[in-house]
Design an enzyme around this catalytic site. Structure first.
Site, PDB file in Angstrom:
ATOM      1  N   TYR A   1      63.445 -28.985  75.244  1.00 49.40           N
ATOM      2  CA  TYR A   1      63.651 -28.917  73.796  1.00 49.40           C
ATOM      3  C   TYR A   1      64.537 -30.041  73.267  1.00 49.40           C
ATOM      4  O   TYR A   1      64.892 -30.034  72.091  1.00 49.40           O
ATOM      5  CB  TYR A   1      64.347 -27.604  73.398  1.00 49.40           C
ATOM      6  CG  TYR A   1      63.807 -26.339  73.992  1.00 49.40           C
ATOM      7  CD1 TYR A   1      62.507 -25.900  73.718  1.00 49.40           C
ATOM      8  CD2 TYR A   1      64.605 -25.543  74.810  1.00 49.40           C
ATOM      9  CE1 TYR A   1      62.030 -24.717  74.255  1.00 49.40           C
ATOM     10  CE2 TYR A   1      64.132 -24.355  75.346  1.00 49.40           C
ATOM     11  CZ  TYR A   1      62.845 -23.952  75.063  1.00 49.40           C
ATOM     12  OH  TYR A   1      62.387 -22.771  75.586  1.00 49.40           O
TER      13      TYR A   1
ATOM     14  N   CYS B   1      62.739 -35.913  90.537  1.00 50.80           N
ATOM     15  CA  CYS B   1      61.908 -37.107  90.336  1.00 50.80           C
ATOM     16  C   CYS B   1      61.098 -37.000  89.050  1.00 50.80           C
ATOM     17  O   CYS B   1      59.865 -36.860  89.079  1.00 50.80           O
ATOM     18  CB  CYS B   1      61.024 -37.311  91.548  1.00 50.80           C
ATOM     19  SG  CYS B   1      62.004 -37.406  93.042  1.00 50.80           S
TER      20      CYS B   1
END
Ligand SMILES: *Cc1c(COP(=O)(O)O)cnc(C)c1O
Length: 423
Positions: free
Chosen positions: A316, A343
């Protein structure tokens, strides 16, 4: 208002130095304050004293069994959105009669489980779901108590991913559709209409969208009354926001009073489903600095927690305050990105944040992480999920231990044909 504060140079939760817990359980870990939880529950309940109501904690915000058990002890019910949450709620001692079940995708098994348990009501999110619940209740020889989740089409002015009561959202049924479905439900053999419901979004910092939604529900209630449909429950969902940085959401007291004022003398039992406002500021995520990394453009502080532990910044763009567990007055500050080991470039907890200079081994607290923190965590990158610790005054309890590598692979089987070495 919360219980995480400095004593001299050290960050404490209640009477416990957060560092002491870190030494015991390692990092990263979630730390919750029981007195803060208690205060937040009371702030919600006190203005409702004397009002016929039930507060059903939205447990997707925090479904830790210890936390839920405390909610149960305080008389709270639960708003569940899956069979797993229903299982947890019952296990924590929340009576089925205080459980409401929301969500657009209830499976047949989940519906059967909830009917069997005897929950307070299903919040129906579609025409077809209503039919399936009628059918399942019939098959089980029971009547299913329902309310329809009305989508009142109000803009809650929050992040698009957490707005749920606008016409383009997947949630609920629009006002005219709700009218139609109530009339159908009235004629269904195995359905008992008990309530009307809405939940318009999360992290709302203004009262007006709530009041607009209540006004629309009241009009619908009046129209349905003309058709002989009367309710026991008026469920107004959750969604009250908290302060992450400089937001100024209404106090729960003002929120409750405003809503009660708007609801007026309908004579209905009012159901609330708060999540974030109860637990959000009652929890932190504690993590250690692994490395510093300097590029031409940026300084990265690499920590041992990432989006698998707390996904809100990645998902968000959410802001979480960051505090060092050990502060020193007048120490130099710098602007850094605080990033995790995962990653993904979206794996960050803070961007361009001015913080005291942090070094390898320093520990930090990611604040306001009690809601949608652990519950949204995952095993991505085969990372173990962090422990949860509950602090009560000078005592603390490890209420969830850290997952082990064995836990990570439990339940997996490798077919014999795939095993062994190949040359
Ligand atoms: C998420 C949710 C809530 C709780 O929202 P908060 O913003 O955490 O208060 C309540 N009701 C329903 C149906 C929800 O999906």
């Amino acid at each position: 208002m919360h219980d995480f504060d400095y004593r001299q140079e050290s960050l404490y939760c209640g009477d416990v130095a957060v560092e002491e817990i870190a030494r015991k359980v390692g990092t990263p870990f979630y730390c919750y304050s029981l007195p803060t939880l208690h205060r937040h529950i009371r702030a919600f309940e006190e203005p409702l004293a004397g009002v016929d109501h039930q507060t059903c904690f939205a447990m997707k915000a925090n479904s830790c069994l210890a936390v839920l058990s405390y909610m149960a002890k305080q008389g709270l019910g639960a708003d569940v959105v899956s069979g797993g949450e229903l299982y947890r709620a019952l296990k924590a001692g929340i009576p089925a009669g205080k459980i409401v079940y929301s969500g657009v995708g209830k499976t047949t098994n989940e519906i059967d489980m909830a009917i069997g348990a005897g929950i307070m009501m299903f919040n129906i999110e579609s025409e077809q779901e209503l039919e399936v619940i009628d059918e399942r209740a019939g098959a089980l020889g029971k009547k299913a108590p329902i309310s329809i989740r009305v989508n009142p089409d109000v803009n809650p002015m929050t992040h698009p991913y957490i707005s749920t009561g606008m016409k383009e959202n997947k949630f609920g049924i629009d006002v005219e559709g709700s009218m139609t479905q109530y009339l159908r439900a009235k004629d269904m053999d195995n359905i008992e209409i008990v309530g009307i419901d809405c939940h318009i979004g999360s992290q709302l910092t203004d009262l007006s969208p709530f009041l607009d939604a209540v006004a629309r529900l009241k009009m619908l209630i009046e129209r349905l009354k003309d058709h002989g449909i009367v309710f026991k429950y008026l469920d107004l969902g959750g969604g009250l926001g908290i302060t992450y940085s400089d937001e100024e959401p209404p106090h729960p007291k003002d929120y409750c009073r405003a809503i009660l004022g708007a609801v007026g003398p309908l004579g209905l039992k009012v159901i609330f489903e708060p999540g974030r406002v109860i637990v959000g500021n009652a929890g932190i995520l504690v993590t250690s600095v692994l490395y510093r990394k300097q590029t031409r453009d940026k300084t990265f502080v690499i920590i041992d927690a990432g989006m698998s532990d707390l996904i809100r910044p990645s998902l968000y763009g959410a802001y979480h305050d960051i505090k060092p567990l050990r502060r020193s007055n007048g120490s130099p500050r710098e602007t850094v990105d605080v990033v995790g080991p995962i990653c993904e470039s979206a794996d960050f907890l803070a961007k361009n944040r001015e913080l005291p200079v942090l070094s390898r081994g320093d520990m930090i607290a990611v604040m306001s992480a009690g809601a949608y923190g652990f519950t949204m965590s995952s095993n991505y990158n085969s990372r173990t999920r962090p422990p949860e610790v509950l602090v009560d005054g000078s005592k603390y309890y490890v209420v969830l231990k850290r997952q082990s590598y064995e836990d990570l692979v439990s339940g997996e089987t490798v077919p014999a044909a795939l095993r062994g070495t190949r040359g």
